[in-house]
Design a protein around this motif. Structure first.
Motif, mmCIF file in Angstrom:
data_model
loop_
_atom_site.group_PDB
_atom_site.id
_atom_site.type_symbol
_atom_site.label_atom_id
_atom_site.label_comp_id
_atom_site.label_asym_id
_atom_site.label_seq_id
_atom_site.Cartn_x
_atom_site.Cartn_y
_atom_site.Cartn_z
ATOM 1 N N ARG A 1 0.827 -1.201 0.000
ATOM 2 C CA ARG A 1 0.000 0.000 0.000
ATOM 3 C C ARG A 1 0.870 1.263 0.000
ATOM 4 O O ARG A 1 0.621 2.201 -0.750
ATOM 5 N N ALA A 2 1.908 1.230 0.830
ATOM 6 C CA ALA A 2 2.803 2.391 0.873
ATOM 7 C C ALA A 2 3.484 2.582 -0.480
ATOM 8 O O ALA A 2 3.678 3.710 -0.930
ATOM 9 N N LEU B 1 1.111 4.293 -2.731
ATOM 10 C CA LEU B 1 0.935 5.696 -2.366
ATOM 11 C C LEU B 1 2.214 6.511 -2.573
ATOM 12 O O LEU B 1 2.190 7.731 -2.539
ATOM 13 N N PHE C 1 -5.435 11.006 -5.631
ATOM 14 C CA PHE C 1 -4.109 10.445 -5.915
ATOM 15 C C PHE C 1 -4.192 9.395 -7.016
ATOM 16 O O PHE C 1 -3.344 9.319 -7.903
ATOM 17 N N ASP C 2 -5.248 8.580 -6.963
ATOM 18 C CA ASP C 2 -5.416 7.506 -7.954
ATOM 19 C C ASP C 2 -6.057 7.991 -9.253
ATOM 20 O O ASP C 2 -6.232 7.197 -10.172
ATOM 21 N N ASP D 1 0.857 3.303 5.584
ATOM 22 C CA ASP D 1 0.782 3.978 4.286
ATOM 23 C C ASP D 1 2.077 4.637 3.840
ATOM 24 O O ASP D 1 2.154 5.114 2.713
ATOM 25 N N LEU E 1 1.810 12.111 -2.352
ATOM 26 C CA LEU E 1 0.998 11.999 -1.142
ATOM 27 C C LEU E 1 1.880 11.951 0.100
ATOM 28 O O LEU E 1 2.912 11.292 0.100
ATOM 29 N N VAL F 1 -7.194 9.916 -1.450
ATOM 30 C CA VAL F 1 -6.643 8.748 -2.144
ATOM 31 C C VAL F 1 -7.259 8.644 -3.545
ATOM 32 O O VAL F 1 -6.578 8.298 -4.509
#
Lengths: 312, 483
Positions: free
Chosen positions: A195-196, A199, B306-307, B328, B320, B303
């Protein structure tokens, strides 16, 4: 990455050296050079598939490719039959073997991504299909490899197998791919925290796809070379590569939890595995004892290699 | 409160991590029935001191005694618990694959035998209800499915819950940084109740207001030592900041002219459930705030931006800054430099290979700019304190070439001085044309924004330009009118 962690690949090399010395001591030194030469040849085949498996395992928990043996067999049988022993067909056979690998990787990743099947199940079930395809296509025939291929896989320069040198060069390239490229960093990041990684702007699925494709392509290459080395493709030629591809990666110091791996350890572990079996044979151990001891020693090396790192 | 013997006595406690001296001879007494506020910059040694007190770390020198008994030798988390010392850590320590009730059982071994699940459910459920009425958490929820704010509530309730062992000393390390203002207020009220009932509490926070309001005494730490210790009423905001050793908080906010008007927005996004035509827009050079209580759909929208999910319109690359850094943000096996550079690797691509020297130089540059406390950016990221890890995540985003930066409540665990510096950096970069989307649960931070959207239950409930933004309006919009 080097220097600040205790080198995890060291133990595989220490193990390989210890096993070789033990064998040499038992035989009084006779045949030690030949043993080493054979280890380099067989180790080279292990390393080819382990390179791919290492990248896959580095992607993190749950990622593993179990279709390596089937892919090797399919690539080996199809390419040998198409070449039919003709030297002129050699490039065609090589490209075909690589394309089969690419196809196997595509199917694997499609199962994983589109059908959302866990990699362990996806690659295991796809391998039944590929193995059956190899059986259907080949029908047990053993076609001899073209002369130049057989020569290449058995050639030596100053006693060192040419194929070991070639695979050593491949390993250097893969080491750089892992540590010094965007792709390598992406694989390592995904393995630590998917996940990181997403992101942080890493294209996770693209990286995973490339990794599964690369792993299967290397398996195809290994099947091609191994068939050339052993005088033709056999339907069980990939069998022992299922566990050994994983064992070599893990003994080599790659973390099963993902995100942490190294290439030098693969060579050490591949030599260790081959030399271990040789040693037990030399000692005259029966098949049963040999398997039990192999298992125990692998566990021992993994524990030693992990040192303090695996405490969690 | 001075008449009774101290319940905890720390005497000359020292701790080193390699070359870093984290604690240099700290002596501190805690009395029953008091709340001690502990403040200091990131890396001042607050968390290390509390780790010593709760048995996670063994001091290199000095003594720890609890209720007059020297416990230094063989002190561990297990006998710290037996002595009634509980700790709510900054990095949450719940198991994500277990339920709330099962997590409660882990630190309360007295729950056992047939029907332990039921006991654990009652224990944690009652305590949650007591501390955070209306929390909306079921003891059967899987911790991994909870938002960071709710995980924090569970962690806090678990520390205050009592089975066979007393809760004599409860340490709260940055407990409110993941909570919204309402939950934070409930917690602080509970702390006062607990203290008035004879308990002892150590409260670590970067929010000086809550420290001043809640504590009986305040200790200020700097460079591994306690530099000031006095009754809370002897301090005010200014003197605390001065004791911590940073420049006094600047309240002069940028009074930049509004940038809205004719320009095309670089971000347009609508929450999925938005019933009306409202949408979030952001322009180049703007700092846009996303406000409201925590977990009202702000993170989800960030998010999605971001996506570049359907329903959003984003012009330009996005970076981000994670707030939940464990899940995260941080890559735990990597060095600080690798963690910072991962957002900008493309820039260091040579013909074949990445330019390692360039990467180290880049990380070193950002270490200086944002003040990450480490002698070497080659050190592992986990060698940093929580606040400093967060700085590395800021450096990752600010150092990238993204024109749009989305920030998911990014100031958790960051100290006052650093916050001011980062605010300054954000304003400076916005002036150069970068666009910031900033979700925050701290109303103070909204003053840095040009435009604020208040979220409630997943939708935009209010749309406030800077000139109209007041704390009252934000709070008003955060709650349903019928509630």
């Amino acid at each position: 990455m080097s220097g600040r962690l205790r080198q995890p690949w060291l133990w595989a090399w220490v193990g390989a050296a210890a096993v070789w010395l033990a064998t040499a001591a038992f035989t009084g030194g006779t045949g030690s050079a030949q043993v080493l030469s054979a280890a380099l040849t067989f180790g080279a085949f292990y390393v080819i598939v382990a390179l791919g498996q290492m990248f896959v395992i580095t992607l993190g928990p749950g990622n593993v490719d179990l279709s390596i043996p089937a892919c090797m067999t399919l690539a080996g049988t199809v390419s040998m039959k198409v070449m039919g022993g003709a030297a002129a067909m050699l490039p065609v056979g090589l490209v075909l073997a690589l394309l089969i690998g690419l196809g196997v990787g595509t199917v694997n990743f499609a199962l994983i991504r589109l059908l959302r099947i866990p990699p362990i199940i996806a690659t295991l079930s796809s391998s039944f299909i590929f193995q059956s395809a190899a059986i259907w296509y080949n029908r047990g025939l053993r076609v001899k490899p073209p002369e130049p291929l057989a020569d290449f896989t058995t050639a030596r320069i100053a006693g060192v197998p040419v194929i070991a040198l070639a695979v050593a060069a491949l390993a250097v390239a893969m080491h750089l791919l892992l540590t010094r490229t965007l792709y390598g960093r992406a694989v390592l990041a995904i393995g630590q925290n998917q996940r990181a990684a997403h992101l942080a702007g890493i294209r996770v699925e693209r990286t995973r796809a490339l990794t599964y494709l690369m792993c299967a392509t290397l398996a195809g290459l290994c099947g091609f070379l191994l068939a050339g080395f052993s005088g033709g493709a056999a339907l069980n030629m990939g069998e022992e590569y299922l566990l050994s591809s994983i064992a070599v990666v893990v003994i080599g110091g790659t973390s099963v939890a993902g995100g942490y791996s190294n290439v030098p350890g693969l060579w050490g572990a591949a030599l260790f595995l081959f030399l271990l079996v040789t040693m037990l044979n030399t000692f005259g151990a029966g098949a049963g004892v040999r398997l039990v001891l192999t298992g125990l020693i692998i566990i021992g090396v993994i524990v030693a290699a992990s040192g303090g790192r695996r405490r969690i | 409160m001075t008449a009774t013997a101290p319940i905890v006595r720390l005497d000359g406690v020292e701790k080193r991590f390699g070359a870093v001296r984290a604690l240099s001879g700290v002596s501190l007494d805690l009395a029953a029935g008091e709340c001690l506020g502990l403040v200091g910059h990131n890396g001042a040694g607050k968390s290390t001191l509390m780790n010593v007190l709760s048995g996670v770390l063994t001091p290199d020198a000095g003594r720890v005694s609890i209720a007059g008994q020297d416990v230094t030798g063989g002190y561990s988390t297990a006998n710290a618990q037996a002595h009634g010392v509980r700790c709510v850590f900054q990095e949450l320590s719940l198991c994500p694959n277990l339920t709330v009730a099962e997590n409660a059982r882990i630190s309360h071994p007295a729950i056992r035998g047939f029907g332990w699940r039921g006991q654990a459910r009652r224990l944690i459920g009652n305590k949650l209800g007591e501390v955070f009425p209306g929390h909306g958490i079921s003891p059967n929820d899987l911790v991994g499915d909870l938002s960071i704010a709710r995980r924090q509530m569970v962690e806090i309730a678990r520390a205050f819950a009592v089975t066979d062992r007393p809760a004599r000393v409860v340490i709260l390390d940055e407990p409110t940084s993941s909570l919204d203002s309402v939950a934070a207020g409930l917690l602080l009220k509970h702390v006062r109740r607990f203290v008035e009932g004879g308990g002892t509490c150590v409260l670590i926070s970067h929010l000086l207001g809550e420290i001043l309001d809640t504590s009986d005494r305040i200790a200020v730490m700097r460079d591994g030592g306690v530099v000031a210790l006095d009754a809370a009423r002897a301090f005010d905001r200014r003197s605390l900041v001065a004791a911590m050793g940073s420049v006094t908080e600047a309240h002069g906010q940028a009074d930049a002219a509004p940038k809205r008007g004719t320009a095309q927005p670089v971000v347009r996004a609508r929450p999925l459930k938005q019933p009306d035509e409202r949408e979030l827009t952001a322009h180049a050079g703007e700092v846009v705030g996303l406000a409201g209580l925590s977990g009202q759909g702000q993170t989800e929208l960030l998010v999605r931006i971001f996506d570049r999910a359907p329903g959003t319109d984003v012009a330009g690359p996005v970076a981000l800054v994670a707030g939940d850094r464990q899940s995260d943000g941080v890559f735990p096996l990597w060095s600080i430099a690798e963690n910072i550079a991962v957002g900008s690797l493309r820039r260091f691509k040579g013909k074949w290979l990445l330019d390692e020297a360039g990467i180290t130089h880049f990380a070193e540059d950002w270490r200086r700019k944002i003040g990450i406390r480490t002698p070497d950016v080659g050190n592992p990221i986990l060698s940093l304190s929580g606040g400093n890890q967060q700085k590395a995540l800021f450096a990752r985003a600010l150092g990238s070439d993204a024109r749009i930066v989305v920030m998911d409540d990014p100031m958790r665990g960051v100290d006052v001085g650093t916050k001011q510096e980062v605010y300054g950096m954000i304003r400076e970069q916005a002036a150069k044309g970068r666009c910031f989307l900033w979700y925050t649960t701290e109303t103070d931070e909204l003053r840095n924004c040009d435009h604020v959207y208040v979220f409630r239950e997943g939708i935009i409930a209010a749309d406030l330009p800077r000139a109209e933004m007041t704390e009252e309006k934000v709070i008003h919009a955060s709650f349903r009118e019928d509630a």
